[in-house]
Design an enzyme around this catalytic site. Sequence first.
Site, mmCIF file in Angstrom:
data_model
loop_
_atom_site.group_PDB
_atom_site.id
_atom_site.type_symbol
_atom_site.label_atom_id
_atom_site.label_comp_id
_atom_site.label_asym_id
_atom_site.label_seq_id
_atom_site.Cartn_x
_atom_site.Cartn_y
_atom_site.Cartn_z
ATOM 1 N N GLY A 137 0.814 -1.220 0.000
ATOM 2 C CA GLY A 137 0.000 0.000 0.000
ATOM 3 C C GLY A 137 0.842 1.262 0.000
ATOM 4 O O GLY A 137 1.762 1.406 0.792
ATOM 5 N N ALA A 138 0.498 2.185 -0.914
ATOM 6 C CA ALA A 138 1.231 3.454 -1.018
ATOM 7 C C ALA A 138 0.341 4.615 -0.595
ATOM 8 O O ALA A 138 0.244 5.631 -1.260
ATOM 9 C CB ALA A 138 1.735 3.659 -2.448
ATOM 10 N N ALA A 141 0.641 5.995 5.187
ATOM 11 C CA ALA A 141 1.488 5.150 6.032
ATOM 12 C C ALA A 141 2.578 4.461 5.212
ATOM 13 O O ALA A 141 3.761 4.485 5.580
ATOM 14 C CB ALA A 141 0.615 4.110 6.746
ATOM 15 N N ASN A 193 1.689 -1.514 -4.849
ATOM 16 C CA ASN A 193 0.486 -0.668 -4.871
ATOM 17 C C ASN A 193 -0.249 -0.918 -6.178
ATOM 18 O O ASN A 193 0.374 -1.198 -7.208
ATOM 19 C CB ASN A 193 0.865 0.813 -4.755
ATOM 20 C CG ASN A 193 -0.327 1.685 -4.383
ATOM 21 O OD1 ASN A 193 -0.992 1.437 -3.389
ATOM 22 N ND2 ASN A 193 -0.593 2.700 -5.182
ATOM 23 N N LYS A 194 -1.578 -0.799 -6.156
ATOM 24 C CA LYS A 194 -2.318 -1.124 -7.382
ATOM 25 C C LYS A 194 -2.232 -0.027 -8.433
ATOM 26 O O LYS A 194 -2.525 -0.274 -9.597
ATOM 27 C CB LYS A 194 -3.761 -1.502 -7.062
ATOM 28 C CG LYS A 194 -4.617 -0.426 -6.494
ATOM 29 C CD LYS A 194 -6.027 -0.973 -6.233
ATOM 30 C CE LYS A 194 -6.818 -0.016 -5.388
ATOM 31 N NZ LYS A 194 -8.027 -0.622 -4.852
ATOM 32 N N VAL A 232 -3.011 -6.720 -4.080
ATOM 33 C CA VAL A 232 -2.757 -7.765 -3.088
ATOM 34 C C VAL A 232 -4.018 -8.616 -2.958
ATOM 35 O O VAL A 232 -5.129 -8.101 -2.795
ATOM 36 C CB VAL A 232 -2.395 -7.147 -1.721
ATOM 37 C CG1 VAL A 232 -2.161 -8.237 -0.680
ATOM 38 C CG2 VAL A 232 -1.173 -6.247 -1.857
ATOM 39 N N GLU A 265 -16.806 17.815 4.881
ATOM 40 C CA GLU A 265 -15.892 18.506 3.961
ATOM 41 C C GLU A 265 -16.419 18.460 2.532
ATOM 42 O O GLU A 265 -16.320 19.440 1.791
ATOM 43 C CB GLU A 265 -14.490 17.899 4.060
ATOM 44 C CG GLU A 265 -13.845 18.179 5.409
ATOM 45 C CD GLU A 265 -12.351 17.920 5.455
ATOM 46 O OE1 GLU A 265 -11.636 18.733 6.045
ATOM 47 O OE2 GLU A 265 -11.893 16.899 4.898
ATOM 48 N N ALA A 289 -4.921 10.520 8.658
ATOM 49 C CA ALA A 289 -3.616 10.619 7.997
ATOM 50 C C ALA A 289 -2.531 10.951 9.020
ATOM 51 O O ALA A 289 -1.413 10.425 8.950
ATOM 52 C CB ALA A 289 -3.686 11.704 6.918
ATOM 53 N N GLN A 290 -2.867 11.810 9.971
ATOM 54 C CA GLN A 290 -1.900 12.228 10.987
ATOM 55 C C GLN A 290 -1.348 11.021 11.755
ATOM 56 O O GLN A 290 -0.131 10.871 11.946
ATOM 57 C CB GLN A 290 -2.614 13.193 11.941
ATOM 58 C CG GLN A 290 -1.789 13.744 13.050
ATOM 59 C CD GLN A 290 -2.571 14.742 13.916
ATOM 60 O OE1 GLN A 290 -1.985 15.368 14.753
ATOM 61 N NE2 GLN A 290 -3.868 14.892 13.733
#
Length: 399
Positions: free
Chosen positions: A10-11, A14, A37-38, A81, A170, A314-315
């Site tokens: 995963g890109a 993290a 990553n896909k 994956v 948002e 994300a943090q």
Amino acid sequence: MKKPNIVILGAGYAGMITASRLTKQLGHNEANITLVNKHDYHYQTTWLHEPAAGTLSPERTRMPINSVLDLNKIKFVKDSVVEIKREEKKVVLENGELEFDYLVVGLGSEAETFGVPGVHEHAFSKWTVNGAREVKEHIEYMFAKYNNTPEKKDELLTFIVAGAGFTGIEFIGELSERLPSLCAHYDVPREKVKMYVIEAAPTALPGFDPELVEYGMNLLESRGVEFKINCPIKEVTDTGVTLASGDEIKAETIVWATGVRGSSVIEKSGFEAMRGRIKVDLDLRAPGHQDIFVIGDCALMINEEINRPYPPTAQIAMQMAEVCSHNITALIKGDSLKTFKPDIKGTVASLGGKEAIGVVGTRKLFGTSANFMKKMIDNRYLFLLGGPGLVLKRGKNPM
């Protein structure tokens, strides 16, 4: 001596920070590092509400992986994956297999439907670059279609957002801000457009400061958004949503933003999981596995003070990545491991235009000062990932 194989799945936030740090902490002769990553790009999930509403180009949210990571130091595999074979220390991909000595699972999240029927069939629930494009195109098509249908159906211009968490708020913030220009462009009377935010919990932005929530809701209501709080959705159909009360709201556009679960790959691979997330040890390893680290949305960690999981932000994903990369390096070099303790510096939600709300430290921020802070937080991530050059190239002007 055989070099250990480190495989990162995963890109997202993290995975990218882990990959970036490991290439700096380990020399070429100390480990083989592979990122899977896909897509061959990384995208900023926290920006996707803007292209979904049409206020930002989708291209701004994504960056080619080879423009951020040095592919002389790390091997990149573009693939999806399928499964993690824990005992065999292998990862099964759609087009092959990889062996690992250390594995980092950062596969991100999937939409949580909470068992509500019809979500995948009738709502927009993919928070990806392509998902955002699809929502934007659909909204514009509804406006274009309105004046060309003889009966001018109201449901063409009715927009429902399911969920009043950060993503939902948002997104509706951006859409409500863009509305006047959409109406002018497509020659649609403003009063024909209806926007609903429907939330099952007793408040919008659950867990957020009540004064800020009130400010945000008042602002959005002034732009024509109608909130239905404490109001679960029972079913999503091809004509709209049915509420638990039995009422139906007819709409051609339903954006599903009720929160996320981890990755289905985790459940498929036989890990003990809750909603696709693994309750990790303090050093971020999967329980019972010395060689598998789980970070980002796939990791579950309880905040002992309030006895609730930390939110998948994300943090926190970035902070997990720093500890994860340190710990893998420590295992290879024989140093001591760190435990993970989130340091939540603040939380900011944008409301569209120059408006936002947030808490930074103990300070409450409203309006333009919160909006400035939101952009600074976005830019800080780019700085951590790729230094000042990446901020200049990809960042947002906070003014």
